[in-house]
Scaffold this active site. Structure first.
Site, PDB file in Angstrom:
ATOM      1  N   LYS A 189      -0.498 -13.858  20.073  1.00 29.20           N
ATOM      2  CA  LYS A 189      -1.183 -15.151  19.982  1.00 29.20           C
ATOM      3  C   LYS A 189      -0.751 -15.844  18.704  1.00 29.20           C
ATOM      4  CE  LYS A 189      -5.479 -13.691  17.698  1.00 29.20           C
ATOM      5  NZ  LYS A 189      -6.937 -13.713  17.779  1.00 29.20           N
ATOM      6  N   HIS A 230      24.178   1.311  11.014  1.00 30.17           N
ATOM      7  CA  HIS A 230      25.507   1.893  11.161  1.00 30.17           C
ATOM      8  C   HIS A 230      26.291   1.115  12.208  1.00 30.17           C
ATOM      9  CE1 HIS A 230      24.746   5.679   8.914  1.00 30.17           C
ATOM     10  NE2 HIS A 230      23.511   5.391   9.225  1.00 30.17           N
ATOM     11  N   ASN A 283       0.835  -1.191   0.000  1.00 31.48           N
ATOM     12  CA  ASN A 283       0.000   0.000   0.000  1.00 31.48           C
ATOM     13  C   ASN A 283       0.879   1.254   0.000  1.00 31.48           C
ATOM     14  OD1 ASN A 283      -2.340   1.644   0.242  1.00 31.48           O
ATOM     15  ND2 ASN A 283      -3.338   0.036   1.434  1.00 31.48           N
ATOM     16  N   THR A 334      11.797  -6.192  15.776  1.00 21.93           N
ATOM     17  CA  THR A 334      13.246  -6.289  15.936  1.00 21.93           C
ATOM     18  C   THR A 334      13.750  -7.728  15.922  1.00 21.93           C
ATOM     19  OG1 THR A 334      13.051  -6.320  18.349  1.00 21.93           O
ATOM     20  CG2 THR A 334      13.323  -4.149  17.289  1.00 21.93           C
ATOM     21  N   LYS A 335      12.813  -8.698  16.024  1.00 14.65           N
ATOM     22  CA  LYS A 335      13.179 -10.124  16.052  1.00 14.65           C
ATOM     23  C   LYS A 335      12.237 -10.900  15.155  1.00 14.65           C
ATOM     24  CE  LYS A 335      15.081  -9.964  20.645  1.00 14.65           C
ATOM     25  NZ  LYS A 335      14.943 -10.208  22.033  1.00 14.65           N
TER      26      LYS A 335
END
Length: 194
Positions: A185, A120, A90, A167-168
């Site tokens: 869930k 960085h 989108n 982040t994971k």
């Protein structure tokens, strides 16, 4: 020292680090400019002018008959992005794609998706970069204003809640949300439709 063409992309695919002061980095600079120009051309057209797709096809080096990308759209390395069939991106997406981005079949995003594949170096932040490919697996759904950080894989049929920062890795069929995103869930695989 002489560097072969494509060496910069080998470094990116390997995670880096890469030093912007080295001559091989010029190839990356050239691709960034090519990508920025093509995105600017696509974004300058009215949304109902289908010719903007030709600019994006040139950006990605691929026919987009089976992919929908709405403008405005920004991507700095078109040559580092791969799309499966039936992908929907989108409007207002921004891809920092030097580390590589891949969308498998049926992946879709709401407006405002942000994907980063570069970071960085913590100690030499002005000159050295590290990379991590982002993989969005089959039929994953990314909500509005989701940010995905370098090196993350979003599992098959996973759903990422609006505003999340991922982040994971997120497992298959998981619903994840928050900053940073956590699994809320697991969906029932038998209820998921193609």
């Amino acid at each position: 020292m002489e560097y072969k063409k494509g060496y910069v992309y080998e470094l990116m695919a390997g995670g880096g680090p890469m030093d912007v002061r080295e001559p091989y980095f010029q190839e990356a600079v050239d691709e960034m400019m090519r990508a920025r120009v093509l995105c600017a051309k696509a974004n300058a057209k009215m949304p109902d002018d289908p010719s903007y797709v030709k600019d994006l096809e040139e950006l990605f080096g691929r026919n987009l008959d089976d992919v929908i990308i709405l403008t405005p759209f920004i991507c700095d390395f078109g040559n580092r992005v791969k799309f499966g069939k039936g992908v929907f991106i989108n409007h207002s997406a921004m891809f920092s794609a030097s580390g590589g981005i891949e969308f498998e079949d049926g992946a879709m995003s709401a407006p405002g998706l942000r994907i980063a594949t570069i970071n960085h170096d913590m100690n030499e932040r002005h000159t050295k970069y590290t990379y991590g490919k982002v993989l969005v697996k089959k039929n994953a759904w990314l909500g509005m204003n989701v940010t995905i950080c370098p090196g993350v894989t979003i599992g098959e049929y996973a759903v990422i809640a609006a505003g999340s920062v991922v982040t994971k890795d997120v497992p298959d069929y998981a619903v994840a949300g928050g900053v940073p995103a956590k699994v809320i869930k697991i969906l029932d695989p038998s209820e998921q439709k193609e």
